[in-house]
Design a protein around this motif. Structure first.
Motif, PDB file in Angstrom:
ATOM      1  N   ASN A  31      29.447  39.130  19.124  1.00 13.99           N
ATOM      2  CA  ASN A  31      29.678  37.720  18.800  1.00 13.99           C
ATOM      3  C   ASN A  31      28.940  37.363  17.510  1.00 13.99           C
ATOM      4  O   ASN A  31      27.716  37.455  17.448  1.00 13.99           O
ATOM      5  CB  ASN A  31      29.191  36.846  19.969  1.00 13.99           C
ATOM      6  N   VAL A  32      29.696  36.958  16.486  1.00 14.76           N
ATOM      7  CA  VAL A  32      29.113  36.569  15.203  1.00 14.76           C
ATOM      8  C   VAL A  32      29.494  35.126  14.905  1.00 14.76           C
ATOM      9  O   VAL A  32      30.673  34.760  14.963  1.00 14.76           O
ATOM     10  CB  VAL A  32      29.606  37.475  14.056  1.00 14.76           C
ATOM     11  N   GLU A  33      28.505  34.294  14.622  1.00 14.48           N
ATOM     12  CA  GLU A  33      28.746  32.916  14.208  1.00 14.48           C
ATOM     13  C   GLU A  33      28.486  32.821  12.706  1.00 14.48           C
ATOM     14  O   GLU A  33      27.389  33.127  12.241  1.00 14.48           O
ATOM     15  CB  GLU A  33      27.832  31.953  14.967  1.00 14.48           C
ATOM     16  N   LEU A  34      29.516  32.410  11.953  1.00 15.55           N
ATOM     17  CA  LEU A  34      29.428  32.423  10.498  1.00 15.55           C
ATOM     18  C   LEU A  34      29.576  31.012   9.933  1.00 15.55           C
ATOM     19  O   LEU A  34      30.531  30.311  10.237  1.00 15.55           O
ATOM     20  CB  LEU A  34      30.530  33.315   9.924  1.00 15.55           C
ATOM     21  N   GLU A  35      28.590  30.611   9.134  1.00 14.63           N
ATOM     22  CA  GLU A  35      28.688  29.376   8.365  1.00 14.63           C
ATOM     23  C   GLU A  35      28.924  29.749   6.904  1.00 14.63           C
ATOM     24  O   GLU A  35      28.359  30.731   6.411  1.00 14.63           O
ATOM     25  CB  GLU A  35      27.404  28.549   8.489  1.00 14.63           C
ATOM     26  N   HIS A  36      29.741  28.937   6.216  1.00 15.51           N
ATOM     27  CA  HIS A  36      30.116  29.268   4.841  1.00 15.51           C
ATOM     28  C   HIS A  36      29.729  28.135   3.897  1.00 15.51           C
ATOM     29  O   HIS A  36      29.945  26.964   4.186  1.00 15.51           O
ATOM     30  CB  HIS A  36      31.631  29.527   4.760  1.00 15.51           C
ATOM     31  N   PHE A  44      21.524  26.268   0.512  1.00 18.81           N
ATOM     32  CA  PHE A  44      20.145  25.867   0.771  1.00 18.81           C
ATOM     33  C   PHE A  44      20.091  24.683   1.738  1.00 18.81           C
ATOM     34  O   PHE A  44      19.177  24.590   2.565  1.00 18.81           O
ATOM     35  CB  PHE A  44      19.449  25.508  -0.533  1.00 18.81           C
ATOM     36  N   ALA A  45      21.058  23.769   1.622  1.00 19.62           N
ATOM     37  CA  ALA A  45      21.098  22.625   2.538  1.00 19.62           C
ATOM     38  C   ALA A  45      21.310  23.101   3.977  1.00 19.62           C
ATOM     39  O   ALA A  45      20.686  22.590   4.914  1.00 19.62           O
ATOM     40  CB  ALA A  45      22.206  21.656   2.122  1.00 19.62           C
ATOM     41  N   LEU A  46      22.172  24.104   4.160  1.00 18.45           N
ATOM     42  CA  LEU A  46      22.400  24.649   5.503  1.00 18.45           C
ATOM     43  C   LEU A  46      21.162  25.394   6.010  1.00 18.45           C
ATOM     44  O   LEU A  46      20.838  25.336   7.199  1.00 18.45           O
ATOM     45  CB  LEU A  46      23.609  25.593   5.485  1.00 18.45           C
TER      46      LEU A  46
END
Length: 295
Positions: A31-36, A44-46
């Motif tokens: 299971n991979v959770e990816l934010e882009h 940097f904000a993330l």
């Protein structure tokens, strides 16, 4: 037993490359959770807002280009492993990226899900091992809290955060009074116990997010944001109350006594950390002399 997902931040401005990475990771057996994010600023904000296990980083972004992208990301999130994804098939650039702090370097278009996942897992594990070894060099052998090196490292990081968020903090310098007398009258083992007890009192009094360190000998230092808006007096008073409570609970041990000096770091002022320490140390010694004069 459910495996925890691997949380990744992909910083990539090319929509096609981002989509390809997303599809590649979709085929991964875990299971991979990816934010882009499509820029370094958004990435940097993330990083400020969410917890990640690793960063997948393109070297050519709208607001950052080349190896400086790696070093800027390391400064922003020094605890996270970075895997560089780039179209440059250049061994020299790869080695330089590793020197800048990247854990691995992969060429776009030459990566399948197994290779990408293996690189991510190895990067996370190598980073974890390096962090563990690094932590050992930042901790005081006797007390278990940070040593001077650890304090300088974390306090410098706190200064960068303070400047970015425009939130100041207090640096408090603390001296254990009468350490030589304790060693002379009760022996060095008693002196060590006094230092350990002082470190424990500091750890119990301040928050887990504060930086608590033994600077060397009988000197300690703390960086705390807790006193913002109220001055350092309430928290120093709480520490002194904890010392009095300890003495009452351990009548057979040499009584502990501390002297403190505090300075405020204004995030809008360019003041070096060493200057803050020197000023807090000076105030501490003034308070120590005033205390001795009253006895």
């Amino acid at each position: 037993m459910t495996t925890q997902p691997i949380r990744l931040l992909l910083i990539e401005d090319n929509p096609g490359d981002a989509r390809l990475i997303q599809e590649t990771l979709r085929d991964a057996p875990v299971n991979v959770e990816l934010e882009h994010a499509d820029s370094l600023k958004k990435g940097f904000a993330l990083l400020d807002e969410w917890r990640f296990d690793a960063v997948l980083l393109d070297l050519s972004l709208p607001d950052s280009h080349g190896l400086g992208t790696v070093s800027r990301t390391r400064q922003q999130a020094p605890e996270l492993p970075i895997v560089v994804l780039t179209g440059l098939n250049d061994e020299t650039t790869a080695l330089q990226a590793m020197r800048e702090g990247a854990q691995d370097y992969l060429i776009k278009g030459h990566v399948d899900s197994a290779l990408l996942l293996r690189a991510i897992r190895y990067a996370i594990e190598r980073n974890r091992m390096q962090s563990a070894l690094h932590a050992l060099s930042l901790l005081d052998d006797l007390t278990g809290i940070y040593n001077r090196r650890g304090f300088m490292t974390l306090a410098e990081h706190q200064m960068k955060l303070a400047r970015r968020r425009l939130v100041g903090f207090y640096l408090i310098f603390i001296d254990l009074d009468g350490m030589k007398l304790i060693n002379d009258q009760y022996g060095h083992p008693a002196g060590d116990r006094a230092l350990i007890a002082t470190a424990q009192l500091l750890s119990d009094t301040f928050r887990g997010s504060d930086v608590v360190a033994r600077m060397g000998g009988d000197e300690f230092a703390v960086v705390t944001t807790e006193a913002n808006g109220h001055g350092p007096a309430p928290i120093i008073a709480r520490l002194e109350t904890a010392v009095c409570r300890y003495n009452a609970q351990h009548p057979a041990d040499p009584p502990l006594s501390i002297s403190c000096g505090a300075v405020f770091f204004d995030p809008e002022q360019e003041v070096p950390l060493e200057n803050l320490i020197e000023e807090a140390d000076r105030i501490m010694y003034e308070n120590k002399r005033a205390k001795a004069a009253c006895r």
